[in-house]
Design a protein around this motif. Structure first.
Motif, short mmCIF file in Angstrom:
data_model
loop_
_atom_site.label_atom_id
_atom_site.label_comp_id
_atom_site.label_asym_id
_atom_site.label_seq_id
_atom_site.Cartn_x
_atom_site.Cartn_y
_atom_site.Cartn_z
N UNK A 113 -10.70 23.26 -16.74
CA UNK A 113 -11.50 22.20 -17.34
C UNK A 113 -10.80 20.86 -17.31
N UNK A 114 -11.56 19.83 -16.99
CA UNK A 114 -11.05 18.47 -17.00
C UNK A 114 -10.21 18.08 -15.80
N UNK A 115 -10.04 18.97 -14.86
CA UNK A 115 -9.25 18.67 -13.67
C UNK A 115 -10.20 18.27 -12.55
N UNK A 116 -9.94 17.12 -11.94
CA UNK A 116 -10.84 16.58 -10.92
C UNK A 116 -10.33 16.74 -9.50
N UNK A 117 -9.06 17.12 -9.33
CA UNK A 117 -8.53 17.27 -7.98
C UNK A 117 -7.25 18.10 -8.00
N UNK A 118 -6.97 18.69 -6.85
CA UNK A 118 -5.72 19.41 -6.62
C UNK A 118 -4.99 18.67 -5.50
N UNK A 119 -3.74 18.42 -5.72
CA UNK A 119 -2.92 17.71 -4.75
C UNK A 119 -1.76 18.62 -4.34
N UNK A 120 -1.38 18.56 -3.08
CA UNK A 120 -0.23 19.31 -2.61
C UNK A 120 0.49 18.50 -1.56
N UNK A 121 1.72 18.88 -1.32
CA UNK A 121 2.51 18.24 -0.26
C UNK A 121 2.99 19.35 0.67
N UNK B 13 2.16 23.92 -5.96
CA UNK B 13 3.50 24.09 -5.42
C UNK B 13 3.76 25.53 -4.99
N UNK B 14 4.70 25.68 -4.10
CA UNK B 14 5.24 26.98 -3.70
C UNK B 14 4.10 27.95 -3.36
N UNK B 15 3.26 27.50 -2.46
CA UNK B 15 2.14 28.29 -1.98
C UNK B 15 2.69 29.25 -0.91
N UNK B 16 2.63 30.55 -1.19
CA UNK B 16 3.26 31.52 -0.29
C UNK B 16 2.40 32.77 -0.12
N UNK B 17 2.38 33.27 1.11
CA UNK B 17 1.82 34.58 1.42
C UNK B 17 2.88 35.31 2.23
N UNK C 34 2.70 45.19 -5.61
CA UNK C 34 3.70 44.32 -4.98
C UNK C 34 3.20 42.88 -4.94
N UNK C 35 4.08 41.95 -5.29
CA UNK C 35 3.74 40.53 -5.22
C UNK C 35 3.65 40.13 -3.75
N UNK C 36 2.48 39.66 -3.33
CA UNK C 36 2.26 39.32 -1.92
C UNK C 36 1.93 37.85 -1.72
N UNK C 37 1.63 37.11 -2.80
CA UNK C 37 1.24 35.71 -2.68
C UNK C 37 1.44 35.00 -4.01
N UNK C 38 1.76 33.71 -3.94
CA UNK C 38 1.86 32.90 -5.17
C UNK C 38 1.42 31.47 -4.89
N UNK D 195 3.84 23.44 -18.85
CA UNK D 195 3.69 22.40 -17.83
C UNK D 195 3.25 22.95 -16.48
N UNK D 196 3.24 24.26 -16.34
CA UNK D 196 2.94 24.88 -15.05
C UNK D 196 2.23 26.21 -15.30
N UNK D 197 1.37 26.58 -14.37
CA UNK D 197 0.67 27.87 -14.38
C UNK D 197 1.01 28.59 -13.09
N UNK D 198 0.74 29.88 -13.04
CA UNK D 198 1.06 30.69 -11.87
C UNK D 198 -0.14 31.54 -11.48
N UNK D 199 -0.49 31.46 -10.20
CA UNK D 199 -1.49 32.37 -9.61
C UNK D 199 -0.72 33.32 -8.71
N UNK D 200 -0.87 34.61 -8.97
CA UNK D 200 -0.17 35.64 -8.19
C UNK D 200 -1.20 36.53 -7.50
N UNK D 201 -0.92 36.85 -6.23
CA UNK D 201 -1.72 37.81 -5.49
C UNK D 201 -0.93 39.10 -5.34
#
Length: 174
Positions: free
Chosen positions: A122-130, A93-97, A71-75, A59-65
């Motif tokens: 694929x198939x994703x038309x938008x990104x939403x965040x709060x 969600x949980x956008x962090x640097x 060292x984990x510096x961003x997610x 249900x969720x994916x993770x992008x890590x910088x």
């Protein structure tokens, strides 16, 4: 040195602990990522477990910088919509640097990496965040192409007498 970004890295103890440290450091520096300072790693652990379970369930994916030394510096967590009528867009969600990297362009790099990875799904038309009002982060997201599409006044209670708007932003991908 620029960060190296990865989608869905293996969830190892080092990654888990790195995300926990990052989340605590960002929160304690005043970052609006679900907590208010002071916060300890043990306070954050249950929330991270929820994210990891969602990842394990698809249900969720993770992008890590990562920094050069690993060292984990961003997610940024990318959450799919479960509702069949909303599967054409995702939440970010949980956008962090890490606070030590503020002002180096890593936030913009993270947002670009997240967008690139979402486009690749694929198939994703938008990104939403709060985001939490009163922090200025909405201006940052706007500079990354996101548009404010909604606002709930005083929806986030940071402390007694300190209510903030919940700002909803959208990045169309089509």
């Amino acid at each position: 040195m620029p960060l190296t970004f990865e989608l869905d890295p293996p969830v190892t103890p080092a990654l888990r602990d790195g995300i926990l440290r990052l989340w605590a450091d960002v929160s304690n520096a005043g970052g609006a990522v679900g907590f208010v300072p002071p916060v300890a790693v043990d306070d954050i652990r249950p929330e991270l477990v929820k994210h990891l379970v969602a990842m394990a369930e698809g249900r969720m994916r993770l992008v890590v910088g990562y920094e050069e030394d690993g060292t984990v510096a961003a997610t940024a967590f990318v959450a799919y919509n479960a509702h069949r009528l909303m599967r054409h867009w995702v939440w970010l969600y949980t956008v962090m640097v890490h606070p030590s990297h503020q002002g180096k362009g890593y936030g913009r790099d993270l947002m670009a990496a997240a967008e690139r990875e979402v486009r690749g799904l694929g198939g994703i038309e938008a990104i939403r965040l709060a985001c939490r009002g009163g922090t200025g982060v909405d201006r940052f997201y706007a500079s990354c192409g996101y548009k404010e599409v909604g606002r709930v006044p005083n929806a986030i209670r940071v402390a007694d007498g300190d209510d903030r708007d919940d700002i909803i932003m959208l990045l169309p991908l089509t």
